[in-house]
Structure formats: C-alpha cells, structure tokens
Write an enzyme that holds these catalytic residues in place. Structure first.
Site, PDB file in Angstrom:
ATOM      1  N   HIS A 164       0.900  -1.090  -0.027  1.00 20.68           N
ATOM      2  CA  HIS A 164      -0.103  -0.004   0.158  1.00 20.68           C
ATOM      3  C   HIS A 164       1.044   1.307   0.242  1.00 20.68           C
ATOM      4  O   HIS A 164       1.886   1.408  -0.036  1.00 20.68           O
ATOM      5  CB  HIS A 164      -0.812   0.002   1.304  1.00 20.68           C
ATOM      6  CG  HIS A 164      -0.109  -0.071   2.552  1.00 20.68           C
ATOM      7  ND1 HIS A 164       0.484   1.253   3.156  1.00 20.68           N
ATOM      8  CD2 HIS A 164      -0.123  -0.850   3.439  1.00 20.68           C
ATOM      9  CE1 HIS A 164       0.819   1.015   4.287  1.00 20.68           C
ATOM     10  NE2 HIS A 164       0.629  -0.223   4.564  1.00 20.68           N
ATOM     11  N   CYS A 180       3.044  -4.861   6.681  1.00 20.59           N
ATOM     12  CA  CYS A 180       2.543  -4.681   5.176  1.00 20.59           C
ATOM     13  C   CYS A 180       3.991  -4.150   4.587  1.00 20.59           C
ATOM     14  O   CYS A 180       4.855  -3.809   5.229  1.00 20.59           O
ATOM     15  CB  CYS A 180       1.459  -3.473   5.531  1.00 20.59           C
ATOM     16  SG  CYS A 180      -0.091  -4.203   5.793  1.00 20.59           S
TER      17      CYS A 180
END
Length: 206
Positions: A164, A180
């Site tokens: 992301h 992440c």
C-alpha cells in the site's frame, strides 16, 4: 545617513537569519512514530529526509535475473525493494518500507483485491497492542490523504497484509510497519495500474 545604513544592515541580517533558520515544528528535532508510539530524534529536517528518500528509492527499470514469470511481484525485504518482473530480464524497481523486527514474513501469495484510497480497519491484535502502549487506534478510518494506507492498496491472499501507499514518505527504506509493505503514493499508483487480480507475489525475507 548613518542611521539609514544601520537600518539597512539590520534588515539584511534579519532577512538572512530568517532564510537559514526555519522552524520545523513545535517538536524540532523529533518526529512521532505511530508504530512505536513515541517521539524519535532525527538528525535532519523530515522534509529533507523525504527528498532524500525520493532520490535514493526513485522508481527505475533495472536488469533483474529471476525464474519467475513476467508480471510477478517480488518483495526483497532485506534490500527494501519491490520488483515487478518485466520481459527480457528486466524489472521495475520500487523502494519500500517493511515490517519491523518480529513482523517480517516470507512466502508466496496472490493479489486478491485492489482498492483506491482504501479505508483502514486496524486488526484487533494491533488495537490491543497499541492500547497497551497508551495509543488508541480507531476501529475504522476512511480513505484519504491522512489514512496510513495511502493512495492505493493491493491485498495479499487471505492475510491481513497489503502492499500500500503511505502518508509518511520518510519511512520508505525503513523497517517500521506491522508486516505490510509500504510505497510512495506515486509508486503504488503506478504499480496499481500494472497489476491484475491473481498476480503472484513472492515475499523474500532475506
């Protein structure tokens, strides 16, 4: 005449002083790390840190040897780069931020979902972990410039992890996340347009 010269010199000194002494924030010399819930001392103005990151981790087409098929995403956790494999022995290379100690992982996944300006729902374990540090996370945060997931997100398999964007460009190249992989917003927007649902993602821990 003399007073006029003095006024001129004083004005010049004030101008030079204001040019070189630019207050960064009320917490000059520090930045707030939301992952650690504490102020971190830095040696540079965050604005210069961000500019340095964008130079060092500039998106670039590079030579890249791999047995993976074109279209595959390879995450080099140790090197802090993400490679989108192209044909003829090349790959588009992007700088990334990765999981901090205790949150790094490896394996093969697939892109199962894509989202523009995604909302953020912190998992219960993250909320409990941060609450223990005295930081209350929202149960949900809508997408937008202030959202830590940034401009785009690629969801990995059935895991809680994503590739992301970020609203903290200075963190690219660092190990600060909870697992992440974060990218500059301009980079994740670029990658997003090149990737389809079902794309293979190889995470190499190194």
């Amino acid at each position: 005449m003399l007073s006029g010269i003095r006024i001129f010199i004083l004005t010049l000194l004030l101008t030079v002083s204001s040019f070189f002494v630019m207050p960064i924030s009320s917490e000059a010399g520090q930045y707030w790390d939301p992952q650690q819930s504490k102020w971190i001392v830095y040696r540079e103005d965050p604005r210069f840190m961000e500019a340095s990151v964008k130079r060092k981790y500039k998106r670039k087409l590079v030579r890249y040897r791999t047995d993976e098929e074109p279209g595959t995403i390879i995450v080099d956790t140790k090197g802090r780069y993400l490679y989108h494999v192209q044909s003829k022995g090349k790959a588009m290379r992007y700088g990334i931020g990765v999981g901090r100690d205790g949150f790094r992982w490896s394996g093969n996944e697939k892109v199962t979902r894509k989202a523009k300006w995604p909302g953020w729902t912190p998992p219960p374990e993250m909320r409990r972990r941060e609450a223990a540090k005295g930081r209350k996370l929202p149960s949900y945060m809508k997408g937008g410039p202030e959202n830590p997931l940034g401009a785009r997100a690629l969801y990995l398999g059935s895991t809680i992890y994503r590739i992301h964007g970020t609203n903290e460009a200075w963190s690219i190249g660092k190990a600060v996340s909870s697992g992440c992989f974060r990218m500059l917003n301009s980079d994740v927007e670029h990658l997003y347009e090149q990737v389809d649902i079902g794309t293979k993602v190889v995470i190499e821990q190194g």
